[in-house]
Motif scaffolding. Structure first.
Motif, PDB file in Angstrom:
ATOM      1  N   GLY A   1     -24.190 -45.554   1.931  1.00  0.00           N
ATOM      2  CA  GLY A   1     -24.910 -46.880   2.590  1.00  0.00           C
ATOM      3  C   GLY A   1     -24.351 -46.771   4.004  1.00  0.00           C
ATOM      4  O   GLY A   1     -25.347 -47.064   4.979  1.00  0.00           O
ATOM      5  N   ALA A   2     -23.337 -46.857   4.077  1.00  0.00           N
ATOM      6  CA  ALA A   2     -22.816 -46.738   5.549  1.00  0.00           C
ATOM      7  C   ALA A   2     -23.136 -45.587   6.342  1.00  0.00           C
ATOM      8  O   ALA A   2     -23.362 -45.740   7.563  1.00  0.00           O
ATOM      9  CB  ALA A   2     -21.263 -46.939   5.542  1.00  0.00           C
ATOM     10  N   LEU A   3     -23.227 -44.398   5.564  1.00  0.00           N
ATOM     11  CA  LEU A   3     -23.549 -43.240   6.418  1.00  0.00           C
ATOM     12  C   LEU A   3     -25.320 -43.557   6.646  1.00  0.00           C
ATOM     13  O   LEU A   3     -25.597 -43.316   7.909  1.00  0.00           O
ATOM     14  CB  LEU A   3     -23.653 -42.303   5.263  1.00  0.00           C
ATOM     15  CG  LEU A   3     -22.279 -41.582   5.164  1.00  0.00           C
ATOM     16  CD1 LEU A   3     -22.068 -40.363   4.262  1.00  0.00           C
ATOM     17  CD2 LEU A   3     -21.384 -41.044   6.641  1.00  0.00           C
ATOM     18  N   ASN A   4     -26.171 -44.100   5.886  1.00  0.00           N
ATOM     19  CA  ASN A   4     -27.529 -44.347   6.016  1.00  0.00           C
ATOM     20  C   ASN A   4     -27.416 -45.220   7.346  1.00  0.00           C
ATOM     21  O   ASN A   4     -28.385 -44.923   8.190  1.00  0.00           O
ATOM     22  CB  ASN A   4     -27.703 -45.019   4.694  1.00  0.00           C
ATOM     23  CG  ASN A   4     -29.596 -45.097   4.631  1.00  0.00           C
ATOM     24  OD1 ASN A   4     -30.049 -45.167   5.670  1.00  0.00           O
ATOM     25  ND2 ASN A   4     -29.984 -44.851   3.520  1.00  0.00           N
ATOM     26  N   GLU A   5     -26.721 -46.246   7.305  1.00  0.00           N
ATOM     27  CA  GLU A   5     -26.672 -47.208   8.676  1.00  0.00           C
ATOM     28  C   GLU A   5     -26.202 -46.573   9.934  1.00  0.00           C
ATOM     29  O   GLU A   5     -27.054 -46.670  10.822  1.00  0.00           O
ATOM     30  CB  GLU A   5     -26.002 -48.322   8.066  1.00  0.00           C
ATOM     31  CG  GLU A   5     -26.469 -49.704   7.481  1.00  0.00           C
ATOM     32  CD  GLU A   5     -27.411 -49.971   8.171  1.00  0.00           C
ATOM     33  OE1 GLU A   5     -27.555 -50.288   9.610  1.00  0.00           O
ATOM     34  OE2 GLU A   5     -28.596 -50.125   7.662  1.00  0.00           O
ATOM     35  N   SER A   6     -25.316 -45.730   9.710  1.00  0.00           N
ATOM     36  CA  SER A   6     -24.873 -44.888  10.830  1.00  0.00           C
ATOM     37  C   SER A   6     -25.934 -44.126  11.258  1.00  0.00           C
ATOM     38  O   SER A   6     -26.099 -44.053  12.733  1.00  0.00           O
ATOM     39  CB  SER A   6     -23.742 -44.187  10.467  1.00  0.00           C
ATOM     40  OG  SER A   6     -23.122 -43.691  11.637  1.00  0.00           O
ATOM     41  N   ILE A   7     -26.454 -43.296  10.558  1.00  0.00           N
ATOM     42  CA  ILE A   7     -27.396 -42.391  10.973  1.00  0.00           C
ATOM     43  C   ILE A   7     -28.715 -42.934  11.875  1.00  0.00           C
ATOM     44  O   ILE A   7     -29.220 -42.832  12.855  1.00  0.00           O
ATOM     45  CB  ILE A   7     -28.349 -41.473   9.765  1.00  0.00           C
ATOM     46  CG1 ILE A   7     -27.146 -40.620   9.472  1.00  0.00           C
ATOM     47  CG2 ILE A   7     -29.329 -40.838  10.380  1.00  0.00           C
ATOM     48  CD1 ILE A   7     -27.431 -40.074   7.947  1.00  0.00           C
ATOM     49  N   SER A   8     -28.953 -44.369  11.309  1.00  0.00           N
ATOM     50  CA  SER A   8     -29.824 -45.246  11.896  1.00  0.00           C
ATOM     51  C   SER A   8     -29.344 -45.584  13.382  1.00  0.00           C
ATOM     52  O   SER A   8     -30.095 -45.796  14.373  1.00  0.00           O
ATOM     53  CB  SER A   8     -30.499 -46.544  11.113  1.00  0.00           C
ATOM     54  OG  SER A   8     -31.319 -46.167  10.201  1.00  0.00           O
TER      55      SER A   8
ATOM     56  N   ALA B   1     -23.355 -39.367  -1.008  1.00  0.00           N
ATOM     57  CA  ALA B   1     -22.321 -38.522  -0.166  1.00  0.00           C
ATOM     58  C   ALA B   1     -21.188 -39.701   0.235  1.00  0.00           C
ATOM     59  O   ALA B   1     -21.564 -40.709   1.066  1.00  0.00           O
ATOM     60  CB  ALA B   1     -22.937 -37.882   1.100  1.00  0.00           C
ATOM     61  N   THR B   2     -20.035 -39.320   0.284  1.00  0.00           N
ATOM     62  CA  THR B   2     -19.067 -39.907   1.184  1.00  0.00           C
ATOM     63  C   THR B   2     -19.034 -39.486   2.507  1.00  0.00           C
ATOM     64  O   THR B   2     -19.470 -38.645   2.813  1.00  0.00           O
ATOM     65  CB  THR B   2     -17.670 -39.894   0.467  1.00  0.00           C
ATOM     66  OG1 THR B   2     -17.451 -38.026   0.578  1.00  0.00           O
ATOM     67  CG2 THR B   2     -17.590 -39.825  -1.193  1.00  0.00           C
ATOM     68  N   PHE B   3     -17.811 -40.260   3.218  1.00  0.00           N
ATOM     69  CA  PHE B   3     -17.784 -39.920   4.691  1.00  0.00           C
ATOM     70  C   PHE B   3     -17.396 -38.360   4.631  1.00  0.00           C
ATOM     71  O   PHE B   3     -17.561 -37.689   5.477  1.00  0.00           O
ATOM     72  CB  PHE B   3     -16.694 -40.854   5.368  1.00  0.00           C
ATOM     73  CG  PHE B   3     -17.318 -42.282   5.648  1.00  0.00           C
ATOM     74  CD1 PHE B   3     -18.645 -42.641   5.319  1.00  0.00           C
ATOM     75  CD2 PHE B   3     -16.486 -43.245   5.994  1.00  0.00           C
ATOM     76  CE1 PHE B   3     -19.104 -43.879   5.522  1.00  0.00           C
ATOM     77  CE2 PHE B   3     -17.095 -44.554   6.515  1.00  0.00           C
ATOM     78  CZ  PHE B   3     -18.017 -44.633   5.861  1.00  0.00           C
ATOM     79  N   ALA B   4     -16.350 -38.220   3.812  1.00  0.00           N
ATOM     80  CA  ALA B   4     -15.688 -36.844   3.676  1.00  0.00           C
ATOM     81  C   ALA B   4     -16.860 -35.886   3.561  1.00  0.00           C
ATOM     82  O   ALA B   4     -16.562 -34.711   4.201  1.00  0.00           O
ATOM     83  CB  ALA B   4     -14.318 -36.795   2.912  1.00  0.00           C
TER      84      ALA B   4
END
Lengths: 112, 365
Positions: B195-202, B321-324
């Motif tokens: 979810g944090a990756l989803n946010e970061s991509i945005s 997916a994780t950050f890694a």
């Protein structure tokens, strides 16, 4: 054994998420007949758990915590499900309750 | 390990008025009513199939050359301060600006976002197939948010005390539309690290929309998300800073920007779907580091690597997916496009290392 009933009921609203990601919190207390009505609400169908919102992004997540009703009661729901009496309760606590400034983050920062 | 604890809840003086609670009690036996969006989702979309731009020119042989390129198909609805979607149509594709600046900001912001995806990455709208871009403005009353509901972007006017209107920031408009792009590509979960990756991509593509629109280089850009959304009374510059997560605001009402810049500050919480708007600071800074290391226009190489990753060109990303895992995919995507020993791939590895993310499945080399 049921906990002894308090005279007043405290309602805490915690709003997280949203595109801003800010954590906001409001607190209000009720006594007398108003407190009884909050007690009725937490036992009602409206308080029953609601499903997740799998498609929305950046919507608020609401957490409603009620104490003074026996055991502490907590309801967490996505913004899209915040309707009806629960929404009315939230709006009223936001309007008449006290906004808790700088509440900090309710979590744990882990370091290596 | 550091703990961030919630301060003790003060007993507040407010009283929930009895008239409200009477109404609550009256409704307690009833089931929850259906949210307005659910009804809106059943509406049919009768739209033109596809929009296109045609440009005509004359070449050296005096032949007329017609070039057809993708074009957006925007419709801006006005909820008129209700929570009913889609609202009354206020401006459709190709129409002149209207009197309402909010409508025009949404229209222009969607156009700027469409242009980045189309002109730079060759993507025709959210789904790559010319999906109409629908937005609703003036949603709710004093509504302090903008969101993507799976089909459209929705913008509140803000409460006027902390926030002004959410259409005022192009990066926020790009952020919301990118949630749609992610939905149609990597379909990352909206919880915890994915979810944090989803946010970061945005945030990444939201920032790139702004930079592309202003033709700014990585070193000249602010790397702020949501600049200009706060009212002047707020002590803060934006919602987030990709360059320096955790520094965007420090305000008596809002508190301090809680974003960590590295894994050392990773926040474990159940709130905010597992801190998706908090921990996004970590991949945000990794992207900023990559873009500024490469220099020049961030949408070109850095943005291309992230876009390729989203499309699975660095290997299919799992929804959880994780950050890694994501970091590994960005290294693979950079390798596939620029070569495994290229400066681009090296810069990707360095960026993740600097924010404390160990690249999954191997060393950083």
């Amino acid at each position: 054994m049921a906990a002894r009933r308090a005279d007043t009921v405290t309602v805490t609203i915690v709003r997280t998420g949203g595109v801003a990601g800010h954590r906001r919190q409001w607190v209000a207390t009720a006594s007398g007949s108003a407190a009884d009505l909050v007690r009725e609400l937490v036992e009602s169908d409206a308080w029953a758990g609601v499903g997740a919102d799998p498609t929305s992004r950046d919507r608020f997540v609401w957490s409603i915590v009620v104490t003074g009703v026996g055991r502490r009661r907590t309801l967490t729901m996505p913004d899209s499900h915040l309707v009806g009496p629960i929404q009315e309760l939230v709006r009223r606590v936001q309007a008449d309750g006290e906004a808790v400034a700088d509440p900090g983050w309710h979590g744990t920062a882990t370091s290596e | 390990m550091t703990s961030v604890n919630l301060p003790p809840t003060a007993m507040a003086p407010g009283i929930v008025p009895p008239f409200l609670l009477t109404r609550i009690a009256r409704a307690t036996g009833e089931r929850l009513s259906v949210a307005p969006e659910a009804a809106a989702q059943t509406l049919r979309h009768d739209r033109p199939m596809r929009s296109a731009r045609i440009s005509l020119s004359i070449d050296e042989n005096r032949t007329i050359v017609a070039e057809v390129s993708d074009a957006p198909n925007r419709t801006i609805g006005d909820a008129r301060n209700t929570e009913t979607l889609p609202g009354r149509t206020a401006r459709s594709e190709g129409e002149d600006p209207v009197a309402d600046a909010t409508v025009n900001e949404a229209y222009d912001g969607l156009g700027a976002t469409f242009d980045l995806y189309s002109q730079v990455y060759g993507r025709n709208s959210i789904d790559g197939k010319g999906l109409p871009l629908d937005a609703t403005v003036h949603y709710g009353s004093d509504y302090d948010n903008a969101f993507w509901n799976g089909e459209r972007m929705v913008f509140g006017d803000g409460d006027g005390e902390v926030f002004g209107r959410f259409t005022a920031s192009v990066s926020v408009i790009g952020h919301e539309l990118t949630h749609g792009v992610t939905q149609y590509t990597a379909a990352l979960n909206y919880a915890n690290q994915a979810g944090a990756l989803n946010e970061s991509i945005s945030d990444v593509f939201g920032a790139l929309v702004e930079q592309h629109s202003a033709q700014q280089t990585a070193s000249a850009a602010s790397w702020l998300i949501g600049e200009g959304l706060f009212t002047p009374s707020v002590r803060g510059v934006a919602l987030r800073s990709m360059k320096a997560p955790g520094t965007a605001y420090d305000d008596p009402v809002l508190g301090t920007d809680p974003q960590p810049a590295t894994m050392a500050g990773y926040v474990t919480t159940r709130e905010d779907n597992g801190g998706v708007h908090i921990n996004s600071g970590i991949p945000n800074r990794a992207f900023y580091l990559l873009a500024t290391t490469l220099g020049g226009r961030a949408w070109e190489r850095a943005g291309q690597i992230w876009y390729d990753t989203l499309l699975g060109k660095g290997g299919k990303l799992p929804a959880a997916a994780t950050f890694a895992r994501f970091a590994r995919a960005t290294v693979s995507a950079a390798g596939a496009r620029y070569g495994g020993s290229s400066p681009e791939a090296d810069a990707v590895r360095s960026a993740w290392t600097e924010v404390g993310v160990t690249i999954d499945g191997g060393t950083t080399r």
